[in-house]
Enzyme design. Structure first.
Site, PDB file in Angstrom:
ATOM      1  N   GLU A   8       0.837  -1.199   0.000  1.00  0.00           N
ATOM      2  CA  GLU A   8       0.000   0.000   0.000  1.00  0.00           C
ATOM      3  C   GLU A   8       0.877   1.255   0.000  1.00  0.00           C
ATOM      4  O   GLU A   8       0.548   2.251  -0.647  1.00  0.00           O
ATOM      5  CB  GLU A   8      -0.911   0.035   1.230  1.00  0.00           C
ATOM      6  N   LYS A  10     -11.228   5.160   2.587  1.00  0.00           N
ATOM      7  CA  LYS A  10     -10.272   4.322   1.867  1.00  0.00           C
ATOM      8  C   LYS A  10     -11.076   3.298   1.059  1.00  0.00           C
ATOM      9  O   LYS A  10     -11.411   2.222   1.559  1.00  0.00           O
ATOM     10  CB  LYS A  10      -9.341   3.648   2.882  1.00  0.00           C
TER      11      LYS A  10
END
Length: 125
Positions: free
Chosen positions: A23, A100
């Site tokens: 990520e 997110k």
């Protein structure tokens, strides 16, 4: 305390935040919603832009925080965004939601995961 607020909704930034190393390497989209509390009556009464918060400048500050740093937690990202907004003159409080949409939850079907923080400017000494 004034209940007036400026709302910025659905601000999309590409950032490198997350617990997983990929990520922080590959990045992803983060969506921010903000409510910025301040007394809007002076600006409304005078039609003077200097009596309010310039949301173009706020946007640039948010972009710098989201794109210029890397955090493991979106909780930390939300806190950093709140701190930057509270540094502005006239701002009394801020509510920050960090979404997110591509959180790595294997097999899950969802719109987004999110955190929300509410912070107030400390009283003047």
């Amino acid at each position: 305390m004034s209940q007036d607020k400026i709302i910025l909704s659905g601000l999309r930034f590409y950032g490198y935040h997350g617990v997983h190393p990929e990520e922080r390497t590959l990045g992803q989209i983060f969506v921010l919603d903000l409510e910025i509390g301040l007394d809007l009556s002076p600006a409304a009464r005078t039609d003077d832009p200097s009596q309010t918060v310039n949301y173009s400048e706020v946007y640039k500050d948010l972009r710098d925080v989201v794109q210029g740093n890397s955090y493991k937690l979106i909780e930390t990202l939300a806190q950093k965004v709140a701190e930057v907004v509270l540094c502005r003159d006239k701002v009394l409080w801020v509510r920050v939601t960090v979404k997110k949409p591509a959180a790595p939850i294997h097999g899950a079907n969802f719109d987004f995961v999110a955190v929300q923080v509410y912070r107030e400017k400390p009283p003047a000494s």
